[in-house]
Each structure stands twice: as structure tokens, then as C-alpha cells.
Motif scaffolding. Structure first.
Motif, PDB file in Angstrom:
ATOM      1  N   GLU A 222      -7.459  -3.887  18.603  1.00 23.76           N
ATOM      2  CA  GLU A 222      -7.812  -5.341  19.055  1.00 23.76           C
ATOM      3  C   GLU A 222      -9.336  -5.362  18.434  1.00 23.76           C
ATOM      4  N   ASN A 223     -10.137  -4.420  18.709  1.00 23.75           N
ATOM      5  CA  ASN A 223     -11.351  -4.283  18.055  1.00 23.75           C
ATOM      6  C   ASN A 223     -11.488  -4.459  16.526  1.00 23.75           C
ATOM      7  N   LYS A 224     -12.170  -5.348  16.140  1.00 25.54           N
ATOM      8  CA  LYS A 224     -12.207  -5.873  14.632  1.00 25.54           C
ATOM      9  C   LYS A 224     -12.798  -4.489  13.880  1.00 25.54           C
ATOM     10  N   ALA A 225     -13.645  -3.862  14.297  1.00 22.07           N
ATOM     11  CA  ALA A 225     -14.298  -2.658  13.488  1.00 22.07           C
ATOM     12  C   ALA A 225     -13.236  -1.497  13.341  1.00 22.07           C
ATOM     13  N   THR A 226     -12.447  -1.196  14.531  1.00 23.63           N
ATOM     14  CA  THR A 226     -11.693  -0.059  14.398  1.00 23.63           C
ATOM     15  C   THR A 226     -10.100  -0.626  14.056  1.00 23.63           C
ATOM     16  N   ARG A 227      -9.877  -1.708  14.049  1.00 22.19           N
ATOM     17  CA  ARG A 227      -8.450  -2.126  13.635  1.00 22.19           C
ATOM     18  C   ARG A 227      -8.169  -1.712  12.200  1.00 22.19           C
ATOM     19  N   PRO A 228      -8.980  -1.714  11.260  1.00 22.02           N
ATOM     20  CA  PRO A 228      -8.249  -1.616   9.712  1.00 22.02           C
ATOM     21  C   PRO A 228      -7.897  -0.070   9.844  1.00 22.02           C
ATOM     22  N   ASP A 229      -8.362   0.852  10.655  1.00 17.82           N
ATOM     23  CA  ASP A 229      -8.143   2.241  10.430  1.00 17.82           C
ATOM     24  C   ASP A 229      -6.919   2.482  11.409  1.00 17.82           C
ATOM     25  N   ASN A 230      -6.704   1.462  12.426  1.00 19.53           N
ATOM     26  CA  ASN A 230      -5.620   2.267  13.256  1.00 19.53           C
ATOM     27  C   ASN A 230      -4.370   1.171  13.263  1.00 19.53           C
ATOM     28  N   ALA A 231      -4.421   0.029  12.630  1.00 27.14           N
ATOM     29  CA  ALA A 231      -3.226  -0.926  12.542  1.00 27.14           C
ATOM     30  C   ALA A 231      -2.798  -0.847  11.012  1.00 27.14           C
ATOM     31  N   LEU A 232      -1.277  -0.604  10.935  1.00 29.54           N
ATOM     32  CA  LEU A 232      -0.815  -0.931   9.674  1.00 29.54           C
ATOM     33  C   LEU A 232      -0.154  -2.346   9.703  1.00 29.54           C
ATOM     34  N   PHE A 233      -0.532  -3.452   8.585  1.00 24.53           N
ATOM     35  CA  PHE A 233       0.120  -4.488   8.683  1.00 24.53           C
ATOM     36  C   PHE A 233       1.132  -4.456   7.306  1.00 24.53           C
ATOM     37  N   VAL A 234       2.504  -4.383   7.728  1.00 29.34           N
ATOM     38  CA  VAL A 234       3.546  -4.118   6.889  1.00 29.34           C
ATOM     39  C   VAL A 234       4.038  -5.581   6.111  1.00 29.34           C
ATOM     40  N   VAL A 235       4.173  -5.434   5.030  1.00 26.79           N
ATOM     41  CA  VAL A 235       4.823  -6.586   4.100  1.00 26.79           C
ATOM     42  C   VAL A 235       5.846  -6.067   3.400  1.00 26.79           C
ATOM     43  N   HIS A 236       6.986  -7.178   3.642  1.00 20.38           N
ATOM     44  CA  HIS A 236       8.112  -6.757   2.865  1.00 20.38           C
ATOM     45  C   HIS A 236       7.908  -6.357   1.167  1.00 20.38           C
ATOM     46  N   GLY A 237       8.524  -5.257   0.776  1.00 18.08           N
ATOM     47  CA  GLY A 237       8.394  -5.039  -0.593  1.00 18.08           C
ATOM     48  C   GLY A 237       7.078  -4.565  -1.152  1.00 18.08           C
ATOM     49  N   GLU A 238       6.107  -4.383  -0.099  1.00 25.50           N
ATOM     50  CA  GLU A 238       4.769  -3.787  -0.283  1.00 25.50           C
ATOM     51  C   GLU A 238       4.548  -2.277   0.096  1.00 25.50           C
TER      52      GLU A 238
END
Lengths: 342, 612
Positions: A222-238
Motif C-alpha cells: 500500500e505504501n507508495k515508496a515500497t510498493r514497486p519492490d513488493n508488488a508485481l502488476f501483471v499484464v497479459h502477454g508482457e
């Protein structure tokens, strides 16, 4: 997938059309507000008339949701929303049916209805507000609370192993599974849009912060600072890339997902590519949920096409009627051995 | 030698055998032939709760009884005149019920040492004289069908299985019934397997000819046509009649019918029947559990269908919370409880009337609900139709009580002319009905019912739910005065239904010494007992309640016309308990809970006891 190219009719609806006059009564700072706002923002552009939306909920904080949507709505009883919604959809297949539930409502008392609604693939959308706690009853552990969670009813730490709701949905053979964060408007809107367009039972798991009883449960994402390293946003075909610098990715090693640093040793072409139609990929992503060595996956984890119960019901009625003719009461009453008293 | 034909007014026959012997089918075929002859009749099956209990055991005995006559028949008969016993266990279980001097038809081939021992006979009762006092026809049925079918392509096991048709053939001869309808039926049933059809037909004819030609039978019986009202008839079970009543109500209301249900004995046949009616637009939804059964029906009702859920006692218990939801949201819903013996799993295949209090008062809070009960299989049609009509007229869930005896028992049904069935007028508000302040989902009409607004109608968007609502606006309200008002309105809505209950009919004089008051499936036994009492000159009348909540408005006045009141019930006194509160007077009770209906003689004895 194929749904993204559907032409959507502009019905001149705005967010305002979906906001009723009454006061919203969740706790200040509750994650539910964001989900509500994004729902109200997204529905007007879906090409569905306002009167054709029906929001069905059970019991819990999130289940107050229908009162805050200016659509048809039914705030029902604990756990039973998927069953009630099934009846709504079968009685009136024209409706766009949304089920709003929480981790207690949907996965404890209503777990049975949840799996069967998903299994049948009735064309409805199920939105699970997962805050890993019972809010309305003031802070007991839920079936998604992690082991060790200290709550009102587990003062020494929970010894109850949790569900991974999206994995349960997959086990129930759900045809659409996505995961979103209450604070991520873009991801929420994408999940709502995709679920609304998907034909069949759609399951959206929203990680939602309970500011009173379980604040910070999802702080790493949830924390904007730590999110990029802890969340993986998947996109079909990527390829599966994440990190503040977009410098990390997921590979498969010994049949398990593993984080690697992009650079000398690994490049994008080594990474796993998301395929929302591939159950093995969905499984793999779901395996990452509780694994602290991997990021938490978000986005559309699975979307496959399968016949829906409601369509098959209509088809069967048509097919039987074609063979037998439209039934009349005379046909029915005289279907046995009849005799006459003169 | 010409055989004698004796005319009789009525007869009661019981077919009994192992659950694999096909006794239900044999009984049903005899019933159809009897119906075609024009006799009035009633039937009752009696089968074990195990699908296939071990062969030859007492637990595995399955039976089917019917009574038929040349006059009106109100019950499947108390004690049988004729007992068909396909094995020693069947004889052991059912001999005690056989009338003194009654007739036994036994398949002597099944009376082997092993079977006798399993059934607890020390010696073969067909041979040791212990059946003296009965007329015993000990027939080698297995051997006779074996001989008759020695050229058939069936296996010896297959041939053995036709022995029930042999027994049926003998009975057809004995009671002068036509065999042709069963012949036709067998050909249709085994259309894909003609050799099985022909083998069964041969077995039946062999049985018929056996009666006709062998000298052991000297007498057959004729039962004249009953003087039933003119019209077309068919035989119907209560469960099928419920299904038809619901379909008829849906059509008369211009509604689609939705059934949300979970299989349960003895109610499942309603689900089965409705599931065949897709071409009538019937949507059956076999839910994951009892709760989902009613919950899906509530959803379908909200979305505008005529919605129904069907169950039996334990399922009813699970549906309780959802019934409360239907009450507070004031949605039309028909809840059918085909009662069985309890508590808990109890006796699934046996009848009882013991869910009355559960239906009338068995919920949290003040949650009244209209409850009506069917009196015989054909009445299940009318009651289902009426339940649906009332549900939609008053915007309320309605409980229809049937029981295993009615649901699976059968009787002739005078087929109504669909055109003369009453139209059910349902008004749904339209977009124009939304006023300046928006749509009012809890506005009230002259019966205090709220509008049934169908999702999909522009401008009527509204929210309902289990939280208490403000009257008129439907906004969530925890206000004290409003809750009092809404509780009162919900109760008044049930009382308002009294205006739809026609004046009660009294069998016998409208005033007198004793009123026998009943509800549900006791109707037939009470009727017979009261008839017998009237014939003896006793001052006795019968009143039967279709509506048990609310009670009809003339109930108290009628009761006041009698010195004594007797309530026979197949429970421990549930209507009596409700009426003691309503009437505040002494009530005689006759209560049995044996998993079987009353015998008329038991009620007759009680009447004698009261009247001295």
C-alpha cells in the motif's frame, strides 16, 4: 484479451448518477471509500444502463456497499449473497449483477456459496474486500488472517491457517480472477472493467486496509515508496517485471517462481510472460501470495472463456421448447392416464 | 366350474416385498388400472430409508397400500384385506396389520430356510399352520414365471425379476381390473428393450390366467365405479400436484417460475417434476445446500419471478434465517415443507405433522408468516396455487405444509379446466410511479402491501435488505417508533389474509356435542371416523383448517357451537397448543407419532371415549 475490443455504447451516464443522497458511514480512512469511488467512476462508461445494475451483498462492513450505489441493491444475510445473486441473474439475465462481500462473509460463513457460484460460472461479478479481519464485529481473526495474527479472539496469535482467496477461486474453476489494491485507482478500475465485460463468474480480490482493527496489514504494497519492490502488476502477454527501477523480474526455476535482477545475467527474454489463459501461470502467481521472497501479484491473473450457467439455462429452455413445443396447462394436466366420469 | 364374482364396496390391498422386488411399481400399476375402472382411491407407499437394505431383511421391506371403492374414499385404508408378501420378511413385517380373516398371497419360492431365518421365522408359516384364520394362497411365483419364460432371452435373474408382474396379474384377476393399460405402459417403458417388455407382459398374463384357470381361486371381487363428480380425472401424488399448482399459478400470473431447491426426502419429486418442465419456462436450480435453495429463490423473487423453495423439516431448519429475510424484505415466496418424522434426520421416509410450530412461530423475533396445509394429494394442487396467489397479492413469503403421506401418496384428481382457474393479477410499478422524491419501495396499498419493483425498471432503483427499513421510504432505520410500526404492519399483513379465506365448511351439523378439528393430512381419517359416528347417531362434526396462520375468522364462533373439541394430530399436540392460546378453553387431544397416519378407527374410539 478479446473483450478489450468490444464497442461500448455511450449512455451519457456520469459518476453522479451512481451516487445516492444518503451519507456513507464507513470509518474515516477506510479502504472501502476508494473502492466505492472507483466503482462509481467506472460503471458509467461500461455501456450498461443504470437500472440494469444490481448490487447484492451479505453482512459485514463492505456489505453496506449497495446502500451507497444508486442502483438496484439487496443487502442480504451473512454469507448468502452469491446464492441470492444467482437467483437474481437467472430470473433476469439482462441484469449486470455484482456481489459485494468480505473475507468473513465470502470465505467463512459463505464459503460454500462462493465456490459453487464460481464453479457454475454464472455471469456475475464477485468483489471480495479482503482486509484479513472481522471489522463489523470489532476485530476477530478471519479465515484470511495470517498465522500469528493477534486479534480480539486470538490474543496469543492465530493458529488458524489462512485461505488465499484467489487460489480458492482457481480451485473452484473460476474463469476470471483478478487482484487489486484499494489505494490503486488504476488497477481497481481495470479490474472492474474487465470483470464487468467478462462473460461468466468474475472474481476480484481487493486488498483493503481496515484502519481500525488491522491497520497496515498490507503496508508493504500500500505504501507508495515500497510498493514497486513488493508488488508485481501483471499484464497479459508482457514479461513479469517489477521494481522501482523496473529492474527485477520473475523466472521459473525448479517449477517455482524466482526473483532475478535484470542486467548481466538475465534479460527480459528470460522472464516469464504472463498468460491469463494459462492455468499453470495463474497457479504460479498465486503461489507467490504468501511467499515473502516474491512480490505479491496484482492484475488480471486469469481470464478464460467457458459456457455460463445462465446462458445454458436459456439455451436448454429453447431447445426443449423446440422439441416439445411451448407447454400449456392442458398439456401438463393431461400428461398422465386420464379417464372420464360421465 | 364357473367362478363366483362377489360385489364389494371397497377393498384395501397392500403389496409388500424386498425393496428390490418392485413393489412401488406394482402398486402404482394396480392404482392406474383401478383409477381407469372409475373407483375412487387413495394410496400410500411405505419404504425403507435405505436404498437397498440387505436382501431379505426386515429393514429392506418396501410396501405400497391402496384403498379403492365404489364410494368416496378418504384414506388409503386402515388394515388391508389382502396382503401380497413376496418374501418371509414382508410377511413378518406386515402380517400384524392384516385384517382378521384377510387374504395372503405369498411367493412360496422365496420362503427358503435362509430367508425364513433372516426374517426371524422359526418355521415356514406357509406350512406350519400358523396362518390359520387367514385365506392363504401360497404360489410358486418364481417357478411359474421361470416356466412361462423359459424361451425368453432374459437371464434367469431377469426372469426372476418379473415375478412382481405375475403377482400383479393375479390381483388384476382377483379384483377384475383390466390388464391392457399396464401392457401398453410396459411396452412404452421398455420401448428400447422389447424382450423385457414382452417378458413382463407374459408374466402378468400368466398371473392373470393362473387366477382364472387354477382351482385354488374360486372367487373374484368386483368394485363398481364410484359416483364421482362428472369430469376428467387422473391419478396424482401430492408432490406432483404441488408442482402443477405452482406452474398453474405462474402462468395465471404471467410469471416465470423459479425453483431453488436441494434434494431431500420426501420432497424431491417436486424438484424432479419441475425439472422436466423447461418447455413451460420453468427454471429449476439445484442449489449447493438448503440455504442456497431459498436464497436463490429470494433473489429470483426480487428480480420478478414467481419463486419457490421446497424441502422437508431439517431443510426447513436451515432455511429459517432466510425466511426472516423474505419477511422483512416483504418479497413473495412459496416455501413448501413436505414434513417427515423428526427431530434431526429422524425418519426420512415416514410421515409426521410435527413441523407446524416450526412453520408458525419457529423464527427469531416477531416474524409471522402465512401458513396453509393440504388435506389430500389433489388438494396439494389447490394449496400450491393459493399459496402462490397469496404470496404475490400480499407481498409475503408463504409456507405450504404437506407431508410424506400426501407427497408420495396418491388419489384421483379432477382435472381443472385451465380457463376457469382464477387469474392472478400482479401489478409492478413502472418508471412513472417514481414521485418527485424518488421511488418509495415501502409505500403501502389498501392491504398494506408494498410495491414489487423489478430491477431493470428505469427510475425505480432502490435498495432492500435485512436491516429494518423506514416505512414508505425504505431507508435503513433503527428508529424505535418505526420498528414498532413495521413489526405491527408485518403482523397485520398476515391477519389481512383472513379476508381471502372463505367461510369454513362443516361436515355434519354446525352445532353439537363434539367438534373434531383437524389440519393437513388427517382430513381423510377424521372424515371416515366422523361418518361412522354420524351413522351411529352421535352428535359429531368435522371442521378442517386449510389456513393455520392466520386462522379463519369464523373459527372461534364455530368452536363455540360445540360442547367439546377434539384435535387429532400426528404430532404431540401442536395445533392444540396454538388453539389453547387462541380459544382459551379445554381441548381434547389425540396424538400419535409412529411415522404413519391415523387409522380412522383410532379417532372413532376417541370420539366414543369423549361422548361416553
Amino acid at each position: 484479451m478479446s473483450e478489450t475490443n468490444i464497442e461500448i455504447q455511450d449512455l451519457n451516464l456520469t459518476r453522479k448518477d451512481f451516487v445516492p443522497g444518503n451519507e456513507v458511514r464507513w470509518c474515516p480512512g477506510c479502504g472501502d471509500y476508494s473502492v466505492l469511488a472507483n466503482m462509481q467512476k467506472t460503471l458509467p462508461v461500461m455501456g450498461v444502463k443504470k437500472e440494469n445494475y444490481a448490487f447484492i451483498s451479505g453482512i459485514g462492513c463492505s456489505s453496506r456497499f449497495p446502500y451507497y450505489m444508486n442502483t438496484y441493491g439487496f443487502h442480504s444475510i451473512h454469507g448468502r449473497a452469491p446464492a441470492i445473486a444467482s437467483g437474481v441473474k437467472l430470473a433476469n439475465p439482462e441484469l449486470a449483477v455484482w456481489i459485494i462481500t468480505g473475507d468473513g462473509d465470502g470465505f467463512s460463513i459463505g464459503g460454500n456459496h462462493m465456490i459453487h457460484a464460481l464453479r457454475r460460472n454464472i455471469d456475475m461479478n464477485i468483489m471480495l474486500f479482503n482486509n484479513r479481519i472481522y471489522g463489523l464485529t470489532k476485530g476477530q481473526y478471519s479465515p484470511t488472517s495470517l498465522l500469528g495474527a493477534k486479534t480480539k479472539s486470538s490474543p496469543f496469535g492465530s493458529i488458524d491457517r489462512p485461505f488465499n482467496p484467489s487460489a480458492v477461486a482457481l480451485g473452484a474453476n473460476a474463469t476470471f480472477i483478478s487482484r487489486a489494491l484499494d489505494v490503486d485507482a488504476k488497477g481497481l478500475q481495470e479490474s472492474i472493467k474487465r470483470a464487468q465485460r467478462h462473460k461468466g463468474a468474475s472474481f476480484i480480490e481487493v486488498y483493503q486496509n481496515c484502519i481500525i482493527f488491522n491497520d497496515g496489514e498490507f503496508s508493504d504494497v500500500e505504501n507508495k515508496a515500497t510498493r514497486p519492490d513488493n508488488a508485481l502488476f501483471v499484464v497479459h502477454g508482457e514479461p513479469m517485471i517489477f521494481g522501482k527501477e523496473q529492474d527485477k523480474g520473475i523466472i521459473m526455476e525448479n517449477h517455482h517462481p524466482k526473483v532475478v535482477q535484470l542486467g548481466d545475467k538475465y534479460s527480459e527474454k528470460d522472464l516469464l510472460v504472463h498468460d491469463e489463459t494459462n492455468q499453470i501461470i495463474t497457479n504460479l502467481l498465486l503461489e507467490m501470495t504468501f511467499d515473502t521472497s516474491n512480490p505479491t501479484p496484482f492484475g488480471v491473473l486469469r481470464a478464460v472463456e467457458a459456457p455460463t450457467y445462465d446462458e445454458m439455462m436459456i439455451e436448454q429452455i429453447k431447445a426443449v421448447t423446440k422439441i416439445k413445443g411451448e407447454g400449456t396447462l392442458e398439456d401438463l394436466f393431461y400428461s398422465g392416464d386420464v379417464w372420464e366420469v360421465k | 366350474m364357473a367362478k363366483k364374482v362377489i360385489r364389494i364396496n371397497e377393498a384395501t390391498i397392500r403389496f409388500a416385498g424386498d425393496s428390490g422386488d418392485g413393489m412401488q411399481l406394482t402398486g402404482t400399476r394396480f392404482t392406474e388400472a383401478t383409477a381407469i375402472v372409475g373407483n375412487d382411491l387413495k394410496t400410500i407407499p411405505n419404504y425403507p430409508s435405505e436404498i437397498r437394505a440387505p436382501l431379505g431383511t426386515l429393514a429392506g421391506v418396501s410396501a405400497f397400500q391402496l384403498m379403492f371403492g365404489s364410494q368416496k374414499v378418504f384414506t388409503p385404508g386402515d388394515l388391508p384385506d389382502t396382503l401380497v408378501a413376496m418374501n418371509p420378511a414382508a410377511l413378518k413385517v406386515h402380517l400384524r396389520d392384516l385384517k382378521k380373516g384377510g387374504t395372503i398371497l405369498a411367493n412360496s419360492n422365496a420362503f427358503t430356510d435362509k430367508n425364513l431365518k433372516m426374517a426371524g421365522w422359526e418355521a415356514n408359516p406357509l406350512e406350519d399352520g400358523s396362518l390359520e384364520g387367514y385365506t392363504v394362497f401360497s404360489i410358486e411365483m418364481s417357478k411359474l414365471v421361470g416356466k412361462a419364460l423359459e424361451n425368453s432371452d432374459l437371464t434367469s435373474k431377469g426372469i426372476e425379476r418379473t415375478k412382481n408382474m405375475f403377482a400383479l396379474g393375479v390381483l388384476f384377476w382377483m379384483y377384475n381390473r383390466p390388464i391392457e393399460p399396464t401392457e401398453e405402459w410396459l411396452r412404452k417403458k421398455f420401448g428400447k428393450n422389447p424382450s423385457v417388455a414382452e417378458a413382463n407382459i407374459t408374466a402378468m398374463k400368466t398371473g392373470f390366467n393362473y387366477g382364472e384357470t387354477t382351482e385354488i381361486f374360486t372367487t373374484s371381487y368386483a368394485v363398481e365405479k364410484a359416483d364421482l363428480p362428472k369430469g376428467k380425472y387422473r391419478n396424482i401424488t401430492g408432490n406432483v400436484a404441488v408442482a402443477y399448482g405452482l406452474v398453474a399459478a405462474a402462468k395465471k400470473a404471467g410469471k416465470e417460475l423459479f425453483l431453488g431447491s436441494y434434494p431431500i426426502t420426501p420432497a424431491s419429486e417436486i424438484l424432479h417434476t419441475l425439472s422436466t418442465l423447461r418447455n413451460h419456462g420453468v427454471k429449476t436450480f439445484q442449489a449447493e445446500d438448503e440455504i442456497a435453495g431459498i436464497a436463490s429463490a429470494i433473489g429470483a423473487s426480487y428480480a420478478g419471478d414467481l419463486a419457490v423453495t421446497t424441502t422437508s423439516g431439517p431443510g426447513m431448519a436451515l432455511k429459517t434465517e432466510a425466511i426472516g429475510l423474505a419477511i422483512i424484505t416483504e418479497l413473495p415466496l412459496v416455501i413448501v415443507n413436505v414434513q417427515r418424522g423428526g427431530p434431526s434426520t429422524g425418519m426420512p421416509t415416514k410421515m409426521e405433522q410435527s413441523d407446524l410450530l416450526q412453520a408458525v412461530v419457529g423464527r427469531n423475533s416477531d416474524a409471522r408468516i402465512p401458513v396453509l396445509a393440504a388435506k389430500d394429494p389433489a388438494d396439494c394442487f389447490e394449496c400450491a396455487f393459493e399459496a402462490a396467489r397469496i404470496a404475490m397479492k400480499y407481498m409475503t413469503p408463504v409456507i405450504l405444509l404437506s407431508d410424506g403421506y400426501l407427497g408420495q401418496g396418491s388419489g384421483p384428481w379432477q382435472i381443472p379446466d385451465p380457463k376457469t382457474l382464477p387469474e392472478i393479477v400482479v401489478n409492478h410499478p413502472s418508471s412513472a410511479d417514481a414521485g418527485e422524491d424518488g421511488f418509495m419501495p415501502y409505500a403501502r396499498d389498501e392491504n398494506e402491501t408494498r410495491p414489487w419493483a423489478i430491477p431493470g425498471t428505469p427510475g425505480l432503483e432502490h435498495r432492500i435488505g435485512g436491516l429494518e427499513k423506514e416505512n414508505i421510504t425504505g431507508m435503513v432505520s433503527q428508529d424505535a417508533a418505526n420498528h414498532q410500526l413495521m413489526t405491527d404492519i408485518r403482523a397485520r399483513k398476515v391477519d389481512n389474509i383472513k379476508q381471502d379465506i372463505p367461510p369454513s365448511e362443516i361436515h355434519g351439523e354446525p352445532k353439537g356435542k363434539l367438534l373434531v378439528l383437524g389440519w393437513g393430512s388427517t382430513h381423510g381419517a377424521i372424515h371416515v371416523a366422523v361418518d361412522r359416528a354420524l351413522a351411529k347417531g352421535q352428535s359429531v362434526s368435522q371442521m378442517h383448517l386449510r389456513w393455520v396462520s392466520p386462522f379463519p375468522s369464523d373459527l372461534e364462533e364455530i368452536c363455540n357451537g360445540f360442547d367439546e373439541i377434539l384435535i387429532p394430530e400426528v404430532n404431540s399436540g401442536q395445533l392444540a397448543l396454538l388453539l389453547k392460546g387462541e380459544l382459551a378453553r379445554k381441548i381434547h387431544q389425540l396424538n400419535i407419532v409412529r411415522g404413519e397416519p391415523f387409522r380412522a378407527s383410532e379417532i372413532e374410539d376417541k370420539i366414543n371415549e369423549i361422548l361416553g
